[in-house]
Scaffold this motif. Structure first.
Motif, PDB file in Angstrom:
ATOM      1  N   UNK A  47      67.459  65.135  34.520  1.00 47.95           N
ATOM      2  CA  UNK A  47      66.627  66.309  34.202  1.00 47.95           C
ATOM      3  C   UNK A  47      67.305  67.227  33.198  1.00 47.95           C
ATOM      4  N   UNK A  48      66.655  68.387  32.942  1.00 47.67           N
ATOM      5  CA  UNK A  48      67.141  69.307  31.911  1.00 47.67           C
ATOM      6  C   UNK A  48      68.009  70.430  32.474  1.00 47.67           C
ATOM      7  N   UNK A  49      68.119  70.532  33.802  1.00 46.78           N
ATOM      8  CA  UNK A  49      69.023  71.519  34.401  1.00 46.78           C
ATOM      9  C   UNK A  49      68.562  72.967  34.297  1.00 46.78           C
ATOM     10  N   UNK A  50      67.258  73.179  34.096  1.00 44.53           N
ATOM     11  CA  UNK A  50      66.753  74.553  34.024  1.00 44.53           C
ATOM     12  C   UNK A  50      66.411  75.068  35.416  1.00 44.53           C
ATOM     13  N   UNK A 324      61.930  60.281  35.116  1.00 46.03           N
ATOM     14  CA  UNK A 324      60.570  60.305  35.678  1.00 46.03           C
ATOM     15  C   UNK A 324      60.247  61.659  36.296  1.00 46.03           C
ATOM     16  N   UNK A 325      59.133  62.255  35.861  1.00 44.53           N
ATOM     17  CA  UNK A 325      58.553  63.424  36.534  1.00 44.53           C
ATOM     18  C   UNK A 325      57.767  62.898  37.722  1.00 44.53           C
ATOM     19  N   UNK A 326      57.787  63.638  38.824  1.00 44.80           N
ATOM     20  CA  UNK A 326      57.073  63.218  40.031  1.00 44.80           C
ATOM     21  C   UNK A 326      55.972  64.234  40.264  1.00 44.80           C
ATOM     22  N   UNK A 327      54.756  63.873  39.857  1.00 46.46           N
ATOM     23  CA  UNK A 327      53.661  64.848  39.800  1.00 46.46           C
ATOM     24  C   UNK A 327      52.701  64.708  40.975  1.00 46.46           C
ATOM     25  N   UNK A 328      52.323  65.843  41.548  1.00 48.06           N
ATOM     26  CA  UNK A 328      51.260  65.856  42.547  1.00 48.06           C
ATOM     27  C   UNK A 328      49.989  66.343  41.850  1.00 48.06           C
ATOM     28  N   UNK A 329      48.823  66.214  42.492  1.00 52.16           N
ATOM     29  CA  UNK A 329      47.577  66.610  41.817  1.00 52.16           C
ATOM     30  C   UNK A 329      47.511  68.087  41.447  1.00 52.16           C
ATOM     31  N   UNK A 351      57.191  68.054  40.890  1.00 54.22           N
ATOM     32  CA  UNK A 351      56.478  68.292  39.629  1.00 54.22           C
ATOM     33  C   UNK A 351      57.332  69.081  38.632  1.00 54.22           C
ATOM     34  N   UNK A 352      58.579  68.617  38.451  1.00 57.33           N
ATOM     35  CA  UNK A 352      59.460  69.252  37.477  1.00 57.33           C
ATOM     36  C   UNK A 352      60.179  70.477  37.993  1.00 57.33           C
ATOM     37  N   UNK A 353      60.240  70.631  39.327  1.00 55.23           N
ATOM     38  CA  UNK A 353      60.801  71.851  39.914  1.00 55.23           C
ATOM     39  C   UNK A 353      61.858  71.519  40.973  1.00 55.23           C
ATOM     40  N   UNK A 399      53.561  73.499  31.821  1.00 51.75           N
ATOM     41  CA  UNK A 399      53.547  73.305  30.376  1.00 51.75           C
ATOM     42  C   UNK A 399      54.783  72.578  29.900  1.00 51.75           C
ATOM     43  N   UNK A 400      55.837  72.553  30.734  1.00 52.40           N
ATOM     44  CA  UNK A 400      57.020  71.766  30.355  1.00 52.40           C
ATOM     45  C   UNK A 400      57.466  70.955  31.555  1.00 52.40           C
TER      46      UNK A 400
END
Ligand code: FAD
Length: 400
Positions: A47-50, A324-329, A351-353, A399-400
């Motif tokens: 990941x990006x570490x943000x 891989x991003x792991x996205x929920x609906x 979801x990127x968090x 958005x990111x």
């Protein structure tokens, strides 16, 4: 090993944080199994570490704020740099962005609203401001070393008695009368682990393990583990590319994360280098780690960066990777008991968090498992996977 009190499937940030909290709360016989403890394909490694708490749903703001505050107690160890998130907005999104600042500031985030002129004064290298409507700056957000965070959780988990098992892939879940009773773990070597995480069928010796509780903490592979549990989830894994970019003209070392109105994000990586990512909307789900390289940089990253900063007319693509991003609906995590399957729990699809919520999300689930209720974070009840069956969704900006 033929029995576990709690078997956690997946040793990324989510599984490691949960294991730490459970064991520190007194749970015994907590075992974490993963085909690759080093996590070469895990999102926790790629990941990006943000870390930021500027979200739109109270539960996401609260879990992120609590995690950042906790990481600040280990600032040196996890290389936390609270240099802020500067988020630039065009007119189409500015009203929506401003609307959520009051919520974020209720959690003590001190988010500032800036005009384009103020952005130009405080970040003079950002010199192409014409199409901006405004910006937010959240000073307590920033960057962290995600590997150091995961190792901190694992170290504390091990010290409290957790067993981490490498080269084991969950391949079946046993149930009796709707209750989880055990699992099959297939032994894989490094090659077998990689093939399985790319979607292949694993081969190897199978160990049967009895367990009272089983937790799906398999990140982008959570939908596969959910199928094994017998309660499918509507989540998907989507490849996301990140580039390492060389610049001789702009020094970003005093800045945190910068997010452009075009959704490209960037932050300092090392001398003369920064990291930049972009998530093309509508990219299809896949278990693929292919990195397009210079083609991706020239198509998606460079034009957007050069549109904002004249010194970015000159940039060099150095390397990059895909995770891989792991996205929920609704772009919020699933955290809680698995509906309709006693003894099964889940903590996935951030979801990127997943870095920025890891500590608080692990605590929220551990308390639910040990005490039957969300105690420190009652808001975490909103993340139950049952919400996708007619409950209240937690739609989140992504958005990111
Ligand atoms: C490019 C990119 C940028 C990102 N940027 C950020 C950011 O800036 N900030 C942020 O907070 N988040 C970011 N994220 C998201 C963040 O990385 C994830 O949310 C987080 O790492 C998820 O952790 P996890 O433990 O749930 O999953 P993972 O770290 O992926 O761990 C899941 C583990 O499960 C294991 N596993 C899979 N199948 C099985 C099985 N059958 N049996 C046993 N084990 C199994 C895997 O081997 C893996 O180790 C980013 C993600 C990507 C891809």
């Amino acid at each position: 090993m033929d029995a576990a009190g709690t078997l956690i499937v997946g040793a990324g940030l989510a599984g490691s944080a949960l294991a730490m909290h459970l064991a520190e709360m007194g749970a015994r016989d907590v075992v974490v199994a993963d085909p690759d403890l080093a996590g070469a394909r895990s999102s926790s490694q790629l990941n990006a570490g943000g870390v930021r708490a500027t979200w739109w749903r109270p539960v996401n703001v609260e879990l992120c704020a609590a995690t950042i505050d906790e990481l600040a107690r280990h600032r040196e160890r996890v290389a936390l740099r609270q240099r802020g998130y500067l988020w630039l907005h065009g007119p189409e999104r500015w009203a929506e962005a401003r609307e959520h600042v009051a919520l974020q500031n209720r959690f003590g985030r001190d988010v500032e609203l800036l005009t384009p002129a103020e952005v130009g004064r405080r970040w003079p290298f950002i010199d192409r401001l014409d199409d901006l409507a405004g910006a937010t700056f959240s000073p307590h957000d920033g960057l962290v070393d995600p590997n150091a965070v995961r190792e901190l959780y694992r170290e504390r988990a091990r010290a409290a008695g957790v067993l981490f098992l490498d080269r084991l892939l969950l391949t079946a879940v046993r149930t009796e009368d709707g209750r989880v009773t055990g699992a099959s773990l297939t032994t894989v070597d490094a090659e077998g682990a990689d093939a399985a995480l790319r979607g292949g069928a694993p081969e190897g010796a199978v160990t049967e393990v009895a367990c009272g509780r089983l937790v799906n903490a398999a990140g982008p592979w959570a939908s596969r583990v959910a199928d094994l549990i017998g309660v499918p989830v509507p989540c998907r894994a989507v490849p996301r590319q990140i580039c390492v970019v060389g610049t001789r003209d702009v020094d970003l070392s005093h800045d945190g994360m910068i997010v452009d109105a075009s959704d490209v994000y960037l932050h300092h990586e090392a001398d003369g280098m920064f990291l930049a990512g972009y998530s093309p909307p509508g990219d299809p789900p896949a278990y693929s780690f292919d990195y397009e390289g210079r083609a991706f940089f020239e198509r998606e990253i460079w034009p957007r960066l050069a549109h904002r900063v004249s010194a970015f007319d000159r940039l060099e693509h150095l390397r990059g990777w895909t995770g891989l991003y792991e996205l929920s609906p609704d772009n919020s995590a699933l955290l809680g008991a698995v509906p309709g399957r006693e003894g099964a729990f889940e903590i996935h699809s951030f979801s990127g968090r997943g870095v920025m919520q890891s500590w608080a999300a692990g605590l929220a689930l551990a308390e639910l498992m040990e005490t039957g209720a969300h105690r420190t974070f009652p808001s975490a009840a909103a993340l139950s996977g049952a919400r996708f069956d007619g409950g209240e969704l937690q739609p989140e900006e992504l958005h990111i």
